[in-house]
Scaffold this motif. Structure first.
Motif, PDB file in Angstrom:
ATOM      1  N   ALA A 102      37.348   2.845  11.849  1.00 16.44           N
ATOM      2  CA  ALA A 102      36.642   1.577  12.059  1.00 16.44           C
ATOM      3  C   ALA A 102      35.240   1.805  12.637  1.00 16.44           C
ATOM      4  CB  ALA A 102      37.441   0.678  13.001  1.00 16.44           C
ATOM      5  N   LEU A 103      35.041   2.950  13.285  1.00 23.07           N
ATOM      6  CA  LEU A 103      33.757   3.225  13.935  1.00 23.07           C
ATOM      7  C   LEU A 103      32.561   3.164  12.980  1.00 23.07           C
ATOM      8  CD1 LEU A 103      34.211   6.055  16.598  1.00 23.07           C
ATOM      9  CD2 LEU A 103      33.041   3.874  16.898  1.00 23.07           C
TER      10      LEU A 103
ATOM     11  N   LEU B 142      26.851  -3.469  13.358  1.00 20.04           N
ATOM     12  CA  LEU B 142      26.139  -3.777  14.600  1.00 20.04           C
ATOM     13  C   LEU B 142      24.681  -3.334  14.552  1.00 20.04           C
ATOM     14  CD1 LEU B 142      28.886  -2.747  17.198  1.00 20.04           C
ATOM     15  CD2 LEU B 142      28.160  -5.069  16.638  1.00 20.04           C
ATOM     16  N   GLY B 143      24.411  -2.245  13.843  1.00 21.51           N
ATOM     17  CA  GLY B 143      23.056  -1.718  13.818  1.00 21.51           C
ATOM     18  C   GLY B 143      22.215  -2.149  12.633  1.00 21.51           C
ATOM     19  N   TRP B 144      22.862  -2.387  11.463  1.00 19.69           N
ATOM     20  CA  TRP B 144      22.098  -2.694  10.254  1.00 19.69           C
ATOM     21  C   TRP B 144      22.465  -4.032   9.625  1.00 19.69           C
ATOM     22  CZ3 TRP B 144      22.943   2.122  12.026  1.00 19.69           C
ATOM     23  CH2 TRP B 144      21.869   3.010  12.004  1.00 19.69           C
ATOM     24  N   GLY B 145      23.364  -4.786  10.232  1.00 21.80           N
ATOM     25  CA  GLY B 145      23.637  -6.143   9.778  1.00 21.80           C
ATOM     26  C   GLY B 145      24.872  -6.294   8.913  1.00 21.80           C
ATOM     27  N   ASN B 146      25.177  -7.552   8.616  1.00 19.35           N
ATOM     28  CA  ASN B 146      26.397  -7.890   7.870  1.00 19.35           C
ATOM     29  C   ASN B 146      26.413  -7.316   6.458  1.00 19.35           C
ATOM     30  OD1 ASN B 146      27.123  -9.337  10.102  1.00 19.35           O
ATOM     31  ND2 ASN B 146      26.587 -11.317   9.247  1.00 19.35           N
TER      32      ASN B 146
ATOM     33  N   ALA C 229      37.208   1.108  19.663  1.00 20.69           N
ATOM     34  CA  ALA C 229      36.224   1.469  18.638  1.00 20.69           C
ATOM     35  C   ALA C 229      35.002   0.565  18.712  1.00 20.69           C
ATOM     36  CB  ALA C 229      36.859   1.383  17.248  1.00 20.69           C
ATOM     37  N   TYR C 230      35.220  -0.734  18.932  1.00 24.08           N
ATOM     38  CA  TYR C 230      34.109  -1.671  19.083  1.00 24.08           C
ATOM     39  C   TYR C 230      33.250  -1.302  20.290  1.00 24.08           C
ATOM     40  CZ  TYR C 230      31.714  -5.924  20.590  1.00 24.08           C
ATOM     41  OH  TYR C 230      30.772  -6.818  21.034  1.00 24.08           O
ATOM     42  N   TYR C 231      33.893  -0.962  21.388  1.00 23.16           N
ATOM     43  CA  TYR C 231      33.172  -0.610  22.616  1.00 23.16           C
ATOM     44  C   TYR C 231      32.316   0.639  22.394  1.00 23.16           C
ATOM     45  CZ  TYR C 231      32.394   0.516  27.544  1.00 23.16           C
ATOM     46  OH  TYR C 231      31.819   0.801  28.749  1.00 23.16           O
ATOM     47  N   VAL C 232      32.904   1.667  21.776  1.00 22.29           N
ATOM     48  CA  VAL C 232      32.173   2.909  21.518  1.00 22.29           C
ATOM     49  C   VAL C 232      31.029   2.674  20.532  1.00 22.29           C
ATOM     50  CG1 VAL C 232      32.359   5.228  20.533  1.00 22.29           C
ATOM     51  CG2 VAL C 232      34.155   4.367  22.044  1.00 22.29           C
ATOM     52  N   ALA C 233      31.300   1.904  19.479  1.00 21.72           N
ATOM     53  CA  ALA C 233      30.258   1.622  18.494  1.00 21.72           C
ATOM     54  C   ALA C 233      29.101   0.848  19.123  1.00 21.72           C
ATOM     55  CB  ALA C 233      30.843   0.824  17.324  1.00 21.72           C
ATOM     56  N   SER C 234      29.401  -0.108  19.976  1.00 24.46           N
ATOM     57  CA  SER C 234      28.357  -0.876  20.662  1.00 24.46           C
ATOM     58  C   SER C 234      27.484   0.047  21.505  1.00 24.46           C
ATOM     59  CB  SER C 234      28.977  -1.957  21.548  1.00 24.46           C
ATOM     60  OG  SER C 234      29.731  -2.865  20.786  1.00 24.46           O
ATOM     61  N   PHE C 235      28.123   0.985  22.203  1.00 23.16           N
ATOM     62  CA  PHE C 235      27.379   1.934  23.030  1.00 23.16           C
ATOM     63  C   PHE C 235      26.467   2.809  22.173  1.00 23.16           C
ATOM     64  CE2 PHE C 235      27.100   6.226  24.854  1.00 23.16           C
ATOM     65  CZ  PHE C 235      26.464   5.930  26.066  1.00 23.16           C
TER      66      PHE C 235
END
Length: 324
Positions: free
Chosen positions: A41-42, A49-53, A195-201
């Motif tokens: 999922a990462l 999160l970085g390049w959009g939907n 995975a969401y938390y790590v990806a956000s970081f």
């Protein structure tokens, strides 16, 4: 949503292929299978999160196509339903923002989609995904019973004197039929949120993220209406049959959300206390070692429901980011 650009397309394609390969590697590493599945999922989350939907959508499609080409359409459908789509949807929610003035806030600020709603959406997505996967693979109480039979046969091979009576085996099967979806649902919510938390970081570290860094101890809570869904699942689990399995799954997914909220509340309540570190270590270790204390954390999460909205100023630089 950021505009569709060559960079976002390329990122989506790479993310999708990477997600499919991570899922494929989970089949070869049985001991780390569930971690690798969740790790798939990462790339989707980072792309969204970085390049959009649009990039997240391309990643989901590319991941499904790659998995179908390398393994099978059946395998592709499973990972798309249970991992890739939830990851893409989480990134979409995290990027949602509206003028704070529409909610009664300041004129020069953006209000971001509440983290409590994102966590509730995650529980819903995992619930629906698990139900779909269960329908595809044909999960029912009989399948759970066969798994118990395999475990018993293994134990008998190791200890020939082990011979449980029929009533005990039947009770074990009925418990396992509900425990399996409950535990799987809860574990999947924990892993996807991690995975969401790590990806956000990672996205914030790269300077590509739009959503501001949030103070998890004060903002990570479940939506108050999620309590009613959790209670409905609890009631269903006593009905029997397929409704009971779905009820146990709902208890697992939404219960996991409340457990996450409970731990966040514990972090928030112990701030500034000299015994904070000892209390947190004790809470985590007791849950990991004995499991039962998790019910205390669950109750803490159920008692502390709120919706905190993150705000960011809308200066010239912020406007430029929103329009790119």
């Amino acid at each position: 949503m950021k505009n569709l650009t060559p960079a976002s397309i390329a990122t989506g394609l790479v993310a999708g292929v990477t997600a499919a390969l991570l899922s494929l590697s989970a089949n070869a590493q049985s001991s780390l299978a569930i971690v690798l599945y969740a790790a798939s999922a990462l790339p989707i989350l980072i792309a969204g999160l970085g390049w959009g939907n649009a990039s997240a959508f391309i990643a989901v499609v590319a991941g499904g196509v790659t998995a179908s080409a390398l393994v099978s359409s059946h395998f592709a459908a499973l990972i798309v339903i249970i991992t890739l789509i939830p990851a893409g949807w989480l990134s979409n929610l995290a990027n949602l923002a509206r003028p704070a003035s529409e909610l009664g806030g300041p004129e020069d600020a953006l209000a971001w989609y509440p983290l409590s709603n994102i966590l509730a959406h995650l529980a819903v997505m995992v619930t629906l995904g698990m139900i779909a996967v269960g329908a595809i693979v044909g999960y029912d109480s009989e399948m759970a019973g066969k798994l118990v039979d395999i475990v018993i046969e293994t134990l008998k091979a190791q200890e020939p004197l082990y011979n449980p009576d029929t009533a005990a085996v039947a009770q074990m099967k009925s418990i396992f039929a509900l425990a399996l979806p409950l535990v799987q649902g809860a574990l999947w919510v924990f892993l996807l949120f991690a995975a969401y938390y790590v990806a956000s970081f990672i996205v914030r570290l790269s300077g590509k993220g739009l959503r501001p860094r949030e103070d998890m101890p004060s903002t990570l809570r479940m939506h108050r209406n999620a309590i009613f869904i959790f209670l409905a699942g609890l009631v269903l689990s006593f009905v029997g049959g397929v409704p009971a399995i779905i009820g146990a799954l709902v208890c697992g997914t939404f219960g996991a959300g409340f457990v996450l909220a409970g731990f966040a509340s514990l972090h928030f309540r112990t701030r500034g206390k000299p015994w904070r570190l000892i209390a947190l270590w004790f809470a985590y270790l007791s849950v990991l070692l004995f499991t039962i204390p998790v019910f205390a954390i669950l109750v803490l999460g159920l008692m502390d429901t709120r919706r905190t909205i993150a705000l960011t100023p809308t200066g010239p630089a912020s406007q430029k980011n929103q329009n790119t």
